[in-house]
Write a protein that holds these residues in place. Structure first.
Motif, PDB file in Angstrom:
ATOM      1  N   ILE A  94      62.753  29.868  56.791  1.00  0.00           N
ATOM      2  CA  ILE A  94      61.963  28.637  56.656  1.00  0.00           C
ATOM      3  C   ILE A  94      61.466  28.476  55.224  1.00  0.00           C
ATOM      4  O   ILE A  94      61.494  27.374  54.656  1.00  0.00           O
ATOM      5  N   ASP A  95      61.016  29.569  54.616  1.00  0.00           N
ATOM      6  CA  ASP A  95      60.529  29.515  53.238  1.00  0.00           C
ATOM      7  C   ASP A  95      61.650  29.069  52.294  1.00  0.00           C
ATOM      8  O   ASP A  95      61.424  28.278  51.366  1.00  0.00           O
TER       9      ASP A  95
ATOM     10  N   HIS B  98      61.993  25.329  52.769  1.00  0.00           N
ATOM     11  CA  HIS B  98      60.872  24.595  52.187  1.00  0.00           C
ATOM     12  C   HIS B  98      60.932  24.583  50.667  1.00  0.00           C
ATOM     13  O   HIS B  98      60.560  23.593  50.029  1.00  0.00           O
ATOM     14  N   ASN B  99      61.388  25.677  50.071  1.00  0.00           N
ATOM     15  CA  ASN B  99      61.510  25.721  48.620  1.00  0.00           C
ATOM     16  C   ASN B  99      62.615  24.802  48.105  1.00  0.00           C
ATOM     17  O   ASN B  99      62.717  24.566  46.900  1.00  0.00           O
ATOM     18  N   ASN B 100      63.429  24.297  49.015  1.00  0.00           N
ATOM     19  CA  ASN B 100      64.453  23.314  48.662  1.00  0.00           C
ATOM     20  C   ASN B 100      64.139  21.949  49.271  1.00  0.00           C
ATOM     21  O   ASN B 100      65.039  21.116  49.444  1.00  0.00           O
TER      22      ASN B 100
ATOM     23  N   HIS C  54      55.866  19.777  55.468  1.00  0.00           N
ATOM     24  CA  HIS C  54      56.553  21.021  55.804  1.00  0.00           C
ATOM     25  C   HIS C  54      55.806  21.864  56.844  1.00  0.00           C
ATOM     26  O   HIS C  54      56.423  22.709  57.505  1.00  0.00           O
ATOM     27  N   LYS C  55      54.508  21.639  56.987  1.00  0.00           N
ATOM     28  CA  LYS C  55      53.719  22.498  57.864  1.00  0.00           C
ATOM     29  C   LYS C  55      54.044  22.319  59.345  1.00  0.00           C
ATOM     30  O   LYS C  55      53.579  23.100  60.174  1.00  0.00           O
ATOM     31  N   VAL C  56      54.848  21.295  59.690  1.00  0.00           N
ATOM     32  CA  VAL C  56      55.270  21.182  61.098  1.00  0.00           C
ATOM     33  C   VAL C  56      56.133  22.389  61.482  1.00  0.00           C
ATOM     34  O   VAL C  56      56.113  22.826  62.638  1.00  0.00           O
ATOM     35  N   ASP C  57      56.873  22.934  60.509  1.00  0.00           N
ATOM     36  CA  ASP C  57      57.695  24.124  60.789  1.00  0.00           C
ATOM     37  C   ASP C  57      56.821  25.362  60.984  1.00  0.00           C
ATOM     38  O   ASP C  57      57.181  26.269  61.750  1.00  0.00           O
ATOM     39  N   ILE C  58      55.690  25.417  60.292  1.00  0.00           N
ATOM     40  CA  ILE C  58      54.755  26.539  60.459  1.00  0.00           C
ATOM     41  C   ILE C  58      54.162  26.509  61.867  1.00  0.00           C
ATOM     42  O   ILE C  58      54.044  27.555  62.528  1.00  0.00           O
TER      43      ILE C  58
ATOM     44  N   LYS D  59      53.908  30.443  51.868  1.00  0.00           N
ATOM     45  CA  LYS D  59      53.365  31.367  50.869  1.00  0.00           C
ATOM     46  C   LYS D  59      52.058  31.984  51.352  1.00  0.00           C
ATOM     47  O   LYS D  59      51.827  33.191  51.197  1.00  0.00           O
ATOM     48  N   GLN D  60      51.206  31.183  51.951  1.00  0.00           N
ATOM     49  CA  GLN D  60      49.922  31.696  52.441  1.00  0.00           C
ATOM     50  C   GLN D  60      50.108  32.667  53.599  1.00  0.00           C
ATOM     51  O   GLN D  60      49.321  33.600  53.749  1.00  0.00           O
TER      52      GLN D  60
END
Length: 333
Positions: A120-121, A124-126, A185-189, A238-239
């Motif tokens: 996922i990271d 998100h970085n892309n 992006h936080k929907v994936d978290i 990242k957090q």
């Protein structure tokens, strides 16, 4: 019927059916040229008469064709014939995460957790949001967890931060998505939080999240954070890497935590502490800046997936209706 069509491609030998969906069927094939097993997703071309479905397929292929990460299923090739559209994908021999009918404990949840987070990271970085993280979309290959199915994924433009298009699966979709609110992006978290919670409890969280109090306190805190309804208060990838439980587990297993490394390096530089490898670090940063001008790392496949003409032709007049960035930035491996 599908067996005959697959056999007619000559390069791929049909072995068996793997699964059936509403819009496609997945079969196991053998690539006779490379002597390796592959999963082949087969879509009836008649479905591409629907412009929105054709646009969705184009977006899925455009996003997936450039991805290259150990925790993301590879798309090797796409092609078509008169009746079907074919996507040739990496085969994972242990099925999906949903087929693992066992209760995960703290000792084995981290292995699954951090691998999915790594994938996922990378997305998100892309600037890619998967939007449908769930056990059915996590495949396992020899103990390696891999994200699959990019039919709901979207790649944001560089100046785009929020969208409101409803996607995902009930039970795993974030509250803001279900309420047709703007999201990021936080929907994936949130979805990953639901997956991890379900593995630890054997059921999805209820309206009011209650984490098992017998779990490590730091893990409890992390799950509550990932399942926080206001997305502004939910952590980023990242957090999550920098939370107490995650850092402790990575150190315990001697895994490299890139974000903790960056944090420590920044702390040293801010204190103006002389570091012997400072020149090397600066050189590495320059190299990284140069490499950022390139698109995602090319797949190790000798064949670059192409957009089939049937999809390209069906979506030429619609390509602006959904934003797609074809050259992602900041690859993270």
């Amino acid at each position: 019927m599908l067996q005959n069509y697959v056999s007619n491609t000559t390069r791929y030998q049909y072995i068996q059916a793997l699964g059936q969906g509403n819009m496609s069927q997945v079969v196991l094939v053998k690539d006779m040229m490379k002597n390796q097993l592959c999963a082949m997703k087969i879509i009836l071309k008649e479905l591409l008469d629907d412009p929105q479905f054709a646009l969705s397929m184009k977006r899925e292929i455009l996003i997936h064709m450039n991805l290259n990460h150990k925790n993301v299923v590879k798309l090797y090739e796409t092609f078509e014939d008169d009746s079907f559209l074919y996507l040739v994908l990496e085969y994972c021999n242990q099925g999906t995460l949903s087929s693992q009918k066992v209760l995960f404990g703290e000792n084995n949840i981290f292995d699954c957790f951090h691998q999915i987070l790594d994938g996922i990271d990378y997305l998100h970085n892309n600037n890619i949001i998967h939007r449908d993280i769930k056990p059915d979309n996590i495949l396992i290959d020899n103990g390696v967890y891999k994200i699959c199915d990019f039919g709901s994924a979207i790649q944001l433009n560089c100046d785009q931060f929020f969208i409101s298009e409803q996607q995902g699966t009930i039970g795993y979709a974030a509250p803001e998505m279900l309420l047709n609110q703007d999201y990021d992006h936080k929907v994936d978290i949130w979805s990953l939080g639901v997956v991890v919670y379900e593995l630890l409890h054997l059921h999805k969280p209820q309206q009011e999240v209650q984490v098992n109090e017998r779990l490590n306190e730091d893990l409890q805190i992390l799950l509550y954070a990932m399942l926080t309804k206001p997305h502004q208060q939910r952590p980023t990838c990242k957090q999550v890497y920098l939370c107490k439980w995650f850092k402790k587990m990575m150190k315990q297993l001697k895994l490299y935590n890139k974000y903790e490394h960056e944090q420590l390096k920044s702390k040293h530089l801010n204190k103006q502490i002389q570091i012997k490898t400072l020149q090397n670090c600066c050189f590495d940063l320059k190299q990284a800046a140069v490499s950022q001008s390139n698109s995602l790392t090319q797949s190790d496949s000798t064949t670059t997936p192409m957009i089939p003409n049937s999809i390209q032709n069906s979506t030429d007049s619609l390509h602006d209706s959904i934003p797609i960035v074809e050259s992602p930035a900041n690859p993270q491996m």
